[in-house]
Design an enzyme around this catalytic site. Structure first.
Site, mmCIF file in Angstrom:
data_model
loop_
_atom_site.group_PDB
_atom_site.id
_atom_site.type_symbol
_atom_site.label_atom_id
_atom_site.label_comp_id
_atom_site.label_asym_id
_atom_site.label_seq_id
_atom_site.Cartn_x
_atom_site.Cartn_y
_atom_site.Cartn_z
ATOM 1 N N HIS A 46 7.519 5.175 -13.280
ATOM 2 C CA HIS A 46 6.662 5.214 -14.468
ATOM 3 C C HIS A 46 7.382 5.715 -15.713
ATOM 4 O O HIS A 46 6.943 5.473 -16.823
ATOM 5 C CB HIS A 46 5.411 6.038 -14.173
ATOM 6 C CG HIS A 46 4.474 5.312 -13.253
ATOM 7 N ND1 HIS A 46 4.455 5.536 -11.898
ATOM 8 C CD2 HIS A 46 3.583 4.328 -13.498
ATOM 9 C CE1 HIS A 46 3.565 4.724 -11.342
ATOM 10 N NE2 HIS A 46 3.024 3.989 -12.288
ATOM 11 N N ARG A 75 -3.709 2.554 -18.480
ATOM 12 C CA ARG A 75 -3.350 3.574 -17.484
ATOM 13 C C ARG A 75 -3.877 4.932 -17.967
ATOM 14 O O ARG A 75 -3.164 5.685 -18.618
ATOM 15 C CB ARG A 75 -1.841 3.641 -17.310
ATOM 16 C CG ARG A 75 -1.218 2.410 -16.649
ATOM 17 C CD ARG A 75 0.286 2.571 -16.533
ATOM 18 N NE ARG A 75 0.881 1.661 -15.572
ATOM 19 C CZ ARG A 75 1.606 0.582 -15.904
ATOM 20 N NH1 ARG A 75 1.817 0.276 -17.154
ATOM 21 N NH2 ARG A 75 2.141 -0.185 -14.956
ATOM 22 N N GLU A 79 -2.554 -3.396 -4.520
ATOM 23 C CA GLU A 79 -1.200 -2.861 -4.672
ATOM 24 C C GLU A 79 -0.708 -2.153 -3.415
ATOM 25 O O GLU A 79 0.364 -1.553 -3.414
ATOM 26 C CB GLU A 79 -1.117 -1.950 -5.889
ATOM 27 C CG GLU A 79 -2.143 -0.840 -5.948
ATOM 28 C CD GLU A 79 -2.045 -0.024 -7.250
ATOM 29 O OE1 GLU A 79 -1.042 -0.139 -7.974
ATOM 30 O OE2 GLU A 79 -2.984 0.749 -7.505
ATOM 31 N N ASN A 132 4.069 -3.741 -8.705
ATOM 32 C CA ASN A 132 5.042 -2.633 -8.634
ATOM 33 C C ASN A 132 4.858 -1.853 -7.330
ATOM 34 O O ASN A 132 5.792 -1.652 -6.558
ATOM 35 C CB ASN A 132 4.863 -1.667 -9.804
ATOM 36 C CG ASN A 132 4.926 -2.350 -11.145
ATOM 37 O OD1 ASN A 132 5.478 -3.426 -11.258
ATOM 38 N ND2 ASN A 132 4.349 -1.746 -12.157
ATOM 39 N N ASP A 133 3.609 -1.405 -7.130
ATOM 40 C CA ASP A 133 3.369 -0.635 -5.908
ATOM 41 C C ASP A 133 3.341 -1.533 -4.678
ATOM 42 O O ASP A 133 3.750 -1.115 -3.593
ATOM 43 C CB ASP A 133 2.056 0.156 -6.023
ATOM 44 C CG ASP A 133 2.272 1.402 -6.860
ATOM 45 O OD1 ASP A 133 3.275 2.096 -6.618
ATOM 46 O OD2 ASP A 133 1.466 1.673 -7.754
ATOM 47 N N CYS A 177 -0.729 -7.426 -13.083
ATOM 48 C CA CYS A 177 -0.363 -6.504 -14.162
ATOM 49 C C CYS A 177 0.854 -5.651 -13.807
ATOM 50 O O CYS A 177 1.165 -4.696 -14.505
ATOM 51 C CB CYS A 177 -1.551 -5.620 -14.530
ATOM 52 S SG CYS A 177 -2.202 -4.665 -13.162
HETATM 53 C C1 PEP Z 1 1.472 -1.653 -10.189
HETATM 54 O O1 PEP Z 1 1.582 -0.872 -9.240
HETATM 55 O O2 PEP Z 1 1.979 -2.784 -10.205
HETATM 56 C C2 PEP Z 1 0.726 -1.248 -11.401
HETATM 57 C C3 PEP Z 1 0.467 -2.095 -12.366
HETATM 58 O O3 PEP Z 1 0.344 0.053 -11.487
HETATM 59 P P1 PEP Z 1 1.337 1.260 -11.869
HETATM 60 O O4 PEP Z 1 2.650 0.668 -12.305
HETATM 61 O O5 PEP Z 1 0.675 2.043 -12.929
HETATM 62 O O6 PEP Z 1 1.443 2.007 -10.587
HETATM 63 MG MG MG Z 2 0.323 0.862 -9.159
#
Ligand code: PEP
Ligand code: MG
Length: 597
Positions: free
Chosen positions: A211, A318, A456, A479-480, A527
């Site tokens: 992050h 977020r 996710e 991402n997760d 996203c």
């Molecule tokens: C993700 O995990 O792809 C996401 C958009 O959430 P974050 O990056 O805030 O964990």
């Molecule tokens: Mg995430």
């Protein structure tokens, strides 16, 4: 020459390699982020509170030990990869820290002093550190004088843990045009930076998927993370360049390098200006398919760039960033004010407000005190799990969201969902929040905003059919999803090279979840960071995505890509990619489709 600027003449250029975390090039004077000076409170305690105070100190010691062990593990594995780091020296240093925290005069002395002098733990640590360092100074021994800094460092860490000050260290008074250099920059630290003041970031640890990197990209700050201990040689005032595309930190650049760096800065600026011209054009493929491009937003001030980039609303807010960098949880009124600000600045376009995704790398010492290390673990109390563990906190957030809903279209997104029950519990709390507002005679539009689910976690993707029955929409968090599918900590620089959203397992989970959304006739968007990378655009369009949400600054480049894609050929190529099992072949096919269009 000011204090901040160091003499550059006769210094040799040196290039330090790290991980390219946020695109762009920044040139400026290094500013080292030193630990803050702590104000140490001093007060007396009653005899019956001595044991409590000693327990408080013991808890701080345990936390400091865990922290040192974590830093040690990271440094050790990095040292194996980079021999010049001096694994042995590092080992001694950490051994010394662990020893000091285990059973040392510092720990014993401070514990005893709480009882004998009946003073608070912070003051007891301060007194002991002072006495030990004074004694070491008198001994005139090079080894012991080097230990003075270790004792001070440990003492400061303990006091910071005792004061729970870890998360509220403001990064203030940075000189204009500086490049911030640090051992570690947490997402909360990065969120405080002003891109009009700072021109780039470099940190010893961290990775492009964490992050901190996401925040740097949101701020448009070039960043190189995971650069290791070579950064420790940089001093405040050194001239340095950050190349966030190549993952390089150039220290004391030569005249030739300076010319090349300045040329690239000008080129990037011109390219950005050109892309901005696309802001008002709709994102439509060559065969007429419209793709909705939305913005990921962390802090309300980003809404200016959201409008400039031509985003069709906010696909991911977020909200946890409103909670970080504060000693207390924001009140309902404070949260409502921030959300109303975002909704009003979206000017009638929809805002997707994600409920708190605290935990993991976005934790706070307050949460860790309440829930232990679970609140800082990627597998612990993160996202909706933490919100359900603190239902009053979630209900307050829902009330703030519903108050913002009265000012413009809003939908609500739940992070880290793994079960149908998570969504049901959240829906109940949302209904309760609405009833409370009705009782207060607050106006909220009917019906309540759509409630969606982040996909996710692999388990959520695999049970997408069931989740779709109780969700109003899905948003894929690639991402997760990549991190949990491949078991790769997204903020750990040592495994960053293994992190691959194109791994067939990840792509199959995305396809599986999106097929479930289509069957249940609910909208689905994506996203995660892949949505903002033009390299992935054709694949995502080919997989059927019609809504992508990304850092606002990525929108123009993704739009340019969409304008050159033909949907039917993107679908054919996506099918080809989905039948591949070898990640390197998938990469090749992806780049092919990129060049073909
Ligand atoms: C993700 O995990 O792809 C996401 C958009 O959430 P974050 O990056 O805030 O964990
Ligand atoms: Mg995430």
């Amino acid at each position: 020459m000011s204090d901040f600027v160091r003499e550059d003449r006769d210094r040799n250029e040196r290039v330090i390699h790290g991980l390219a975390a946020a695109s762009g090039v920044g040139l400026g004077r290094a500013y080292l982020r030193e630990p803050d000076r702590l104000h140490v409170p001093r007060y007396r305690i009653a005899a019956q509170h001595v044991e409590d105070e000693q327990r408080r100190l013991a808890a701080a010691i345990a936390r400091a030990r865990r922290r040192v062990a974590r830093i040690r593990a990271r440094a050790a594995s990095r040292a194996k990869l980079i021999p010049e780091m001096g694994a042995e020296e590092l080992g001694y240093l950490f051994d010394a820290y662990v020893h000091i925290l285990k059973d040392s005069r510092l720990v014993r002395g401070a514990m005893a002093r709480i009882g004998t002098e009946r003073i608070n733990a912070e003051d007891a640590v301060r007194i002991e550190v002072g006495l030990i360092t004074d004694a070491f100074k008198r001994m005139d021994d090079a080894y012991l004088s080097a230990r003075i800094e270790d004792i001070r460092e440990i003492g400061n860490r303990l006091i910071a843990f005792l004061l729970k000050k870890e998360d509220v260290k403001p990064i203030t008074a940075l000189p204009k045009g500086c490049v911030l250099v640090a051992e570690e920059l947490r997402p909360a630290d990065t969120a405080q930076l002003d891109p009009d003041i700072v021109v780039g970031l470099a940190a010893q640890i961290g990775s492009p998927q964490g992050h901190t990197a996401i925040m740097a990209r949101a701020l448009g700050l070039p960043a190189v993370l995971g650069a290791g201990s070579a950064l420790a040689e940089i001093e405040t005032g050194d001239l340095i360049a950050i190349d966030g595309d190549r993952g390089e930190i150039i220290v004391h650049p030569s005249q030739d390098s300076l010319r090349a760096i300045r040329r690239r800065i000008d080129q990037l600026r011109a390219e950005r200006k050109q892309l901005r011209r696309l802001a008002k054009r709709p994102a439509v493929t060559l065969d007429g398919i419209e793709i909705s491009l939305r913005a990921n937003v962390e802090l309300p001030f980003e809404m200016d760039s959201v409008a400039n980039a031509g985003a069709e609303g906010v696909g991911l807010l977020r909200t946890e960033f409103l909670f970080l960098n504060r000693a207390t949880v924001p009140t309902e009124d404070e949260q409502a004010a921030a959300l109303i600000d975002v909704v009003e600045r979206a000017r009638g376009r929809q805002v997707t407000i994600r409920t708190l995704d605290l935990g993991g790398d976005k934790s706070s010492s307050d949460l860790i005190t309440r829930f232990g290390e679970s609140a800082a673990s990627a597998l612990g109390l993160r996202g909706i799990r933490l919100s359900i563990a603190c239902p009053e906190m979630l209900e307050i957030q829902f009330r703030a969201i519903l108050r913002a809903f009265a000012h413009g279209p809003v939908q609500i997104l739940l992070p880290m969902v793994t079960s149908v029950q998570d969504i049901r519990t959240a829906r109940d709390l949302l209904a309760r929040a609405a009833r409370t507002l009705h009782r207060r005679n607050e106006h909220i539009p009917h019906p309540l905003p759509p409630l969606g689910t982040m996909i996710e976690v692999p388990g959520a993707a695999l049970s997408a059919d069931a989740l779709a029955q109780v969700s109003d929409f899905f948003a894929i968090g690639s991402n997760d999803l990549t991190m949990y599918t491949l078991a790769i900590d997204r903020s750990d620089e040592h495994v960053a090279h293994l992190y691959n959203p194109l791994h067939p397992a990840v792509l199959r989970l995305i396809q599986f979840a999106s097929a479930a959304a289509v069957r249940a006739r609910i909208p689905i968007s994506i996203c995660g960071e892949v949505a903002g990378d033009p390299r992935f655009t054709a694949l995502l369009v080919g997989l059927g995505f019609r809504e992508l949400s990304m850092t606002a600054s990525s929108i123009p480049a993704v739009k340019r890509r969409i304008l050159g894609i033909d949907r039917s050929s993107a679908v054919r190529r996506a099918n080809l990619i989905m039948s591949e099992t070898d990640p390197s072949r998938i990469e090749a096919l992806l780049d092919d489709v990129h060049e073909a269009a």
